[in-house]
Each structure stands twice: as C-alpha cells, then as structure tokens.
Design a protein around this motif. Structure first.
Motif, PDB file in Angstrom:
ATOM      1  N   ASN A   1       2.976  18.523 -10.680  1.00 31.35           N
ATOM      2  CA  ASN A   1       3.888  17.663 -11.450  1.00 31.35           C
ATOM      3  C   ASN A   1       4.841  16.889 -10.535  1.00 31.35           C
ATOM      4  O   ASN A   1       5.999  16.667 -10.871  1.00 31.35           O
ATOM      5  N   GLN A   2       4.327  16.459  -9.391  1.00 29.06           N
ATOM      6  CA  GLN A   2       5.107  15.644  -8.453  1.00 29.06           C
ATOM      7  C   GLN A   2       4.522  14.232  -8.407  1.00 29.06           C
ATOM      8  O   GLN A   2       3.305  14.072  -8.387  1.00 29.06           O
ATOM      9  N   ALA A   3       5.408  13.243  -8.380  1.00 31.61           N
ATOM     10  CA  ALA A   3       4.964  11.848  -8.257  1.00 31.61           C
ATOM     11  C   ALA A   3       5.559  11.250  -6.995  1.00 31.61           C
ATOM     12  O   ALA A   3       6.763  11.395  -6.741  1.00 31.61           O
ATOM     13  N   ILE A   4       4.727  10.597  -6.188  1.00 26.75           N
ATOM     14  CA  ILE A   4       5.202   9.952  -4.973  1.00 26.75           C
ATOM     15  C   ILE A   4       4.800   8.486  -4.974  1.00 26.75           C
ATOM     16  O   ILE A   4       3.746   8.120  -5.516  1.00 26.75           O
ATOM     17  N   GLN A   5       5.626   7.649  -4.375  1.00 27.91           N
ATOM     18  CA  GLN A   5       5.300   6.230  -4.288  1.00 27.91           C
ATOM     19  C   GLN A   5       4.166   6.024  -3.282  1.00 27.91           C
ATOM     20  O   GLN A   5       4.187   6.582  -2.189  1.00 27.91           O
ATOM     21  N   ILE A   6       3.177   5.215  -3.682  1.00 22.76           N
ATOM     22  CA  ILE A   6       2.043   4.945  -2.781  1.00 22.76           C
ATOM     23  C   ILE A   6       1.857   3.456  -2.518  1.00 22.76           C
ATOM     24  O   ILE A   6       1.028   3.078  -1.702  1.00 22.76           O
ATOM     25  N   ALA A   7       2.601   2.604  -3.226  1.00 24.33           N
ATOM     26  CA  ALA A   7       2.381   1.159  -3.073  1.00 24.33           C
ATOM     27  C   ALA A   7       3.674   0.409  -3.325  1.00 24.33           C
ATOM     28  O   ALA A   7       4.531   0.863  -4.097  1.00 24.33           O
ATOM     29  N   GLN A   8       3.774  -0.751  -2.684  1.00 28.71           N
ATOM     30  CA  GLN A   8       4.958  -1.599  -2.836  1.00 28.71           C
ATOM     31  C   GLN A   8       4.510  -3.051  -2.886  1.00 28.71           C
ATOM     32  O   GLN A   8       3.680  -3.475  -2.089  1.00 28.71           O
TER      33      GLN A   8
ATOM     34  N   CYS B   1      -9.756   4.522  -2.467  1.00 32.02           N
ATOM     35  CA  CYS B   1      -8.463   3.849  -2.363  1.00 32.02           C
ATOM     36  C   CYS B   1      -7.969   3.479  -3.755  1.00 32.02           C
ATOM     37  O   CYS B   1      -8.684   3.619  -4.749  1.00 32.02           O
ATOM     38  N   VAL B   2      -6.744   3.006  -3.790  1.00 35.22           N
ATOM     39  CA  VAL B   2      -6.138   2.516  -5.025  1.00 35.22           C
ATOM     40  C   VAL B   2      -5.951   1.010  -4.881  1.00 35.22           C
ATOM     41  O   VAL B   2      -5.447   0.525  -3.856  1.00 35.22           O
ATOM     42  N   MET B   3      -6.381   0.262  -5.903  1.00 36.94           N
ATOM     43  CA  MET B   3      -6.241  -1.194  -5.904  1.00 36.94           C
ATOM     44  C   MET B   3      -5.106  -1.584  -6.840  1.00 36.94           C
ATOM     45  O   MET B   3      -5.094  -1.171  -7.998  1.00 36.94           O
ATOM     46  N   THR B   4      -4.141  -2.363  -6.331  1.00 36.81           N
ATOM     47  CA  THR B   4      -3.046  -2.842  -7.167  1.00 36.81           C
ATOM     48  C   THR B   4      -3.048  -4.364  -7.198  1.00 36.81           C
ATOM     49  O   THR B   4      -3.243  -5.023  -6.180  1.00 36.81           O
ATOM     50  N   GLY B   5      -2.837  -4.905  -8.392  1.00 35.07           N
ATOM     51  CA  GLY B   5      -2.733  -6.353  -8.565  1.00 35.07           C
ATOM     52  C   GLY B   5      -1.340  -6.686  -9.065  1.00 35.07           C
ATOM     53  O   GLY B   5      -0.826  -6.031  -9.974  1.00 35.07           O
TER      54      GLY B   5
ATOM     55  N   ASP C   1      -4.639   3.687   0.741  1.00 32.36           N
ATOM     56  CA  ASP C   1      -5.391   4.947   0.834  1.00 32.36           C
ATOM     57  C   ASP C   1      -4.535   6.154   0.431  1.00 32.36           C
ATOM     58  O   ASP C   1      -4.962   7.294   0.580  1.00 32.36           O
ATOM     59  N   THR C   2      -3.341   5.903  -0.104  1.00 27.72           N
ATOM     60  CA  THR C   2      -2.403   6.889  -0.693  1.00 27.72           C
ATOM     61  C   THR C   2      -1.703   7.783   0.344  1.00 27.72           C
ATOM     62  O   THR C   2      -0.750   8.457   0.001  1.00 27.72           O
ATOM     63  N   ARG C   3      -2.168   7.768   1.607  1.00 26.28           N
ATOM     64  CA  ARG C   3      -1.548   8.643   2.607  1.00 26.28           C
ATOM     65  C   ARG C   3      -0.683   7.875   3.595  1.00 26.28           C
ATOM     66  O   ARG C   3       0.070   8.460   4.363  1.00 26.28           O
ATOM     67  N   THR C   4      -0.793   6.557   3.593  1.00 30.96           N
ATOM     68  CA  THR C   4      -0.023   5.745   4.541  1.00 30.96           C
ATOM     69  C   THR C   4       0.780   4.695   3.782  1.00 30.96           C
ATOM     70  O   THR C   4       0.346   4.232   2.717  1.00 30.96           O
ATOM     71  N   PRO C   5       1.936   4.311   4.302  1.00 29.74           N
ATOM     72  CA  PRO C   5       2.812   3.407   3.549  1.00 29.74           C
ATOM     73  C   PRO C   5       2.332   1.962   3.503  1.00 29.74           C
ATOM     74  O   PRO C   5       2.767   1.208   2.641  1.00 29.74           O
ATOM     75  N   ASN C   6       1.448   1.584   4.416  1.00 29.22           N
ATOM     76  CA  ASN C   6       0.983   0.194   4.452  1.00 29.22           C
ATOM     77  C   ASN C   6      -0.409   0.063   3.832  1.00 29.22           C
ATOM     78  O   ASN C   6      -1.230   0.971   3.957  1.00 29.22           O
ATOM     79  N   PRO C   7      -0.686  -1.074   3.194  1.00 30.10           N
ATOM     80  CA  PRO C   7      -2.003  -1.241   2.585  1.00 30.10           C
ATOM     81  C   PRO C   7      -3.104  -1.316   3.642  1.00 30.10           C
ATOM     82  O   PRO C   7      -2.872  -1.793   4.756  1.00 30.10           O
ATOM     83  N   ILE C   8      -4.296  -0.831   3.295  1.00 34.76           N
ATOM     84  CA  ILE C   8      -5.426  -0.933   4.222  1.00 34.76           C
ATOM     85  C   ILE C   8      -6.060  -2.315   4.144  1.00 34.76           C
ATOM     86  O   ILE C   8      -6.801  -2.715   5.030  1.00 34.76           O
ATOM     87  N   ASP C   9      -5.754  -3.045   3.067  1.00 39.32           N
ATOM     88  CA  ASP C   9      -6.285  -4.398   2.925  1.00 39.32           C
ATOM     89  C   ASP C   9      -5.397  -5.157   1.944  1.00 39.32           C
ATOM     90  O   ASP C   9      -4.871  -4.567   0.991  1.00 39.32           O
ATOM     91  N   THR C  10      -5.217  -6.449   2.188  1.00 38.95           N
ATOM     92  CA  THR C  10      -4.471  -7.310   1.271  1.00 38.95           C
ATOM     93  C   THR C  10      -5.269  -8.586   1.071  1.00 38.95           C
ATOM     94  O   THR C  10      -5.718  -9.202   2.039  1.00 38.95           O
ATOM     95  N   ILE C  11      -5.477  -8.960  -0.182  1.00 35.86           N
ATOM     96  CA  ILE C  11      -6.195 -10.197  -0.510  1.00 35.86           C
ATOM     97  C   ILE C  11      -5.227 -11.116  -1.248  1.00 35.86           C
ATOM     98  O   ILE C  11      -4.585 -10.709  -2.223  1.00 35.86           O
ATOM     99  N   GLN C  12      -5.104 -12.342  -0.769  1.00 35.13           N
ATOM    100  CA  GLN C  12      -4.255 -13.330  -1.443  1.00 35.13           C
ATOM    101  C   GLN C  12      -4.985 -13.841  -2.683  1.00 35.13           C
ATOM    102  O   GLN C  12      -6.159 -14.209  -2.617  1.00 35.13           O
TER     103      GLN C  12
END
Length: 363
Positions: free
Chosen positions: A112-119, A137-141, A151-162
């Motif tokens: 029951n813990q929630a952590i931030q994975i994306a910004q 991975c998790v994809m956010t739009g 990839d939920t374990r690192t603060p920076n995205p593994i890929d960014t698409i404009q």
C-alpha cells in the motif's frame, strides 16, 4: 420498453428514479467527484478480482469484487490534482496513476505504498504499462506534447517522443500503441525492441477525438489490427491499420437523441470505448447518459441502456468478459449550469456476457 412505465423518463426525472436506470449492482463507497477511469485487474493466478477507479477528487480507489458482484473497499491513494488515467501491471500487483499534478505514480498494492515514477511539465492525460519480451516500462502521454517511457526504477525517462500537439487519448496492446492528439492527429507506434513511430494519420472524424481503443484480430492469434476512435460529435470510427479492403474502415453515429419532428437532434460526446475480451464486440458510453453495445463486424447495435440521471464517463470489462463496469458522473459537457451537486458519482457492475455475443446478422 420503459422500465418505469408511462412516458419518457429521461427529462424531469428525479435522481431517485433513474440514477441506477438498469438496476445493476452498485460499487460501495464510490468517488466523491467525477470518475475519469475504471479498470479491472488483469487475469492472473490471484484468486481475487480488483477494480480501480481514478477521479477528480484527486484519489485512486481499489475495491475487491466478489463472485456475487458485491464490492469491498480495500484501499486508496491520493495525488495533489485530479487523476485522469490508471493502468495495471500485467501481474496485478501494481497500479499506475496519472494526474493533473503533472506526475505519475506506481502504487504497490501489497505494501500500500505509492511512489512517483514520472514527471511532466503539464498534466498527465494517459498512462499505460508496456510488457515486451525484452523490456517493460510505463508510457505516459501529457498535455506538454510529449510521450515518455519510464522503467519505474530511475527518475529520468528511458525515451521521450515529441508529439505534434497535446496528448488527448491513447491505448496500448503490445506491440501496438495509438496516441490521439489535439488537432485531430493520430500516431501509431510499434513497440517491438523500442517504441518507434509506425505511421500517422489525420483522424477519420471531423471533430475532436476523446477516446481511442485498440481491437484484436480474433482470427490471427489475437494480434492488434486496428482501433476504435470516439469523438465529441456522437460518432465512432473503426479503423484498421492495414485494411484488406478500404471499405473495412467506417464510421457510425451513436449517443444522439432521436430527432424531434422539427428535425433537431441532440448530439453528445462519446466518453469511453471498451472491447469485449472474448467476443470482440464493443461498448460505448456517452454524455447522453446511456451505454450501448455494438458488433463492429456485423455493423449493428446489440443493445442500448435506459437513460441514467448523469452522463457515463468511463467503462471497462473484466478479463473473463462476464462483468461490464461503468461510471456515472458529471462530465461538464454542459458547463457549470449543468452541474447538480445533489447528483453523486456512481459505479455499476453488470452481468453482460450474453448481451455482448456477436450478432447473427451477416454484413
């Protein structure tokens, strides 16, 4: 057949008559504000089925759904802004949430813990879990005009698409992703090895799209072959990525009032689309306060509900396809004048397997 007897109950009816117009099972302790998304847990070896809902009260709620259809509230997590989308990990242990607070979180249900994975730099409109053979991975739009992969374990995205514009809707069924943006643009991605743009098209619908849902080819190993797109103008497009015949792609009208003698017709938004996991038929829900079931292959309507006292904002099926879940709540389609604080959000569960069986009609 009008279940309340007498004339048309959709106008002037009190909340007590048609808030549960189809007499379905109510989910206990629903959200306090409009429901943006509902999703059942995936089919895993876990005995229990869970339901997640994200809402405009900034919360994500989890219920256990019992065999009887009764629901038990289990837990909830919060963001600092409305929750616009949720998704499950494939093993059913984690829930991913996207919010107007410009973040996405990963909720571990066991701890029951929630952590931030994306910004992002603007609200996050869509979130999807991608499980490929060689990566997860998790994809956010977002409305910041980017599609990001985490990839939920690192603060920076593994890929960014404009993106060409703000992300309005998206769906993922590996190895396909579809993203709809402002300006009626649709971009299809292939996800094998790493996400890459496959093609982009202008929307087949003339008005702003609101929801996209990928469908699978029932004959071809269940591979994703196309998508349904719903717009604010009471219309759905069925679009195959590689149609065998150009006529396979078509649009149909839905969520519209039956025209009056003067020829005036009210047209409502399509708020959500869900495909049945077994039959391949589909459900749509709309601002007209109704749900409808459709067979895209026979091009026919299977059922339309009675009118509820509020718009239907989201829907989904459980993995076995025997429960249809839908939420009623105000979608602000009629502005603040249409808001009635006495009408509360509700989530309903309906036994649906037979109602969604394909039509016997030939196309």
């Amino acid at each position: 057949m009008n279940i309340f007897g007498g004339g048309n109950t959709t106008f002037g009816a009190t909340a007590s008559t048609n808030y549960n117009a189809m007499k379905d099972i109510e989910v206990q302790s629903p959200p306090d504000d409009s429901v943006s998304v509902v999703k059942f847990s995936p089919a895993t070896n876990m005995q229990s089925t869970f339901l997640i809902a994200g809402s405009w009260d900034n919360n994500v709620r989890c219920w256990e759904v019992q065999q009887s259809g009764q629901t038990v509230p289990k837990a909830q997590q919060t963001h600092t802004g409305p929750v616009l989308d949720v998704d499950w990990s494939d093993d059913g242990t984690k829930v991913f949430t996207a919010s107007c607070d410009k973040t996405a979180k990963m909720w571990d249900l066991q701890s029951n813990q929630a952590i931030q994975i994306a910004q992002h730099e603007a609200p996050v409109k869509t979130i999807h879990w991608i499980k490929a053979p060689n990566y997860t991975c998790v994809m956010t739009g977002s409305w910041d005009k980017t599609l990001k992969f985490w990839d939920t374990r690192t603060p920076n995205p593994i890929d960014t698409i404009q993106l060409p514009e703000r992300c309005y809707c998206a769906d993922v069924k590996y190895p396909m992703a579809v993203v709809g943006t402002a300006g009626r643009e649709l971009i299809i991605y292939q996800l094998e090895n790493r996400p890459q743009e496959f093609t982009r098209i202008e929307s087949p619908l003339k008005f702003q799209h609101r929801v996209v849902s990928i469908f699978l080819d029932k004959k071809n190993n269940g591979a994703p072959t196309g998508f349904a797109l719903g717009s604010i103008e009471g219309r759905v497009a069925i679009h195959y990525v590689n149609p065998t015949n150009p006529k396979d792609n078509f649009t149909f009208k839905c969520h519209r009032s039956n025209g009056t003698p003067s020829g005036v017709q009210d047209i409502y938004a399509v708020n959500d689309i869900a495909f049945h996991p077994v039959h391949g038929t589909l459900a749509t829900v709309g601002s007209d306060c109704k749900f409808s079931f459709w067979d895209k292959d026979a091009r026919t309507k299977l059922k339309t509900s009675e009118a509820f006292d509020q718009p239907l904002t989201s829907c989904c099926f459980n993995p076995q396809g025997n429960v249809f879940c839908y939420a009623t709540s105000y979608d602000w389609s009629k502005g603040h004048e249409g808001f009635d604080p006495n009408k509360k959000p509700h989530i309903f569960l309906r036994s649906c397997f037979d109602e969604l069986k394909p039509s016997m009609k030939k196309t």
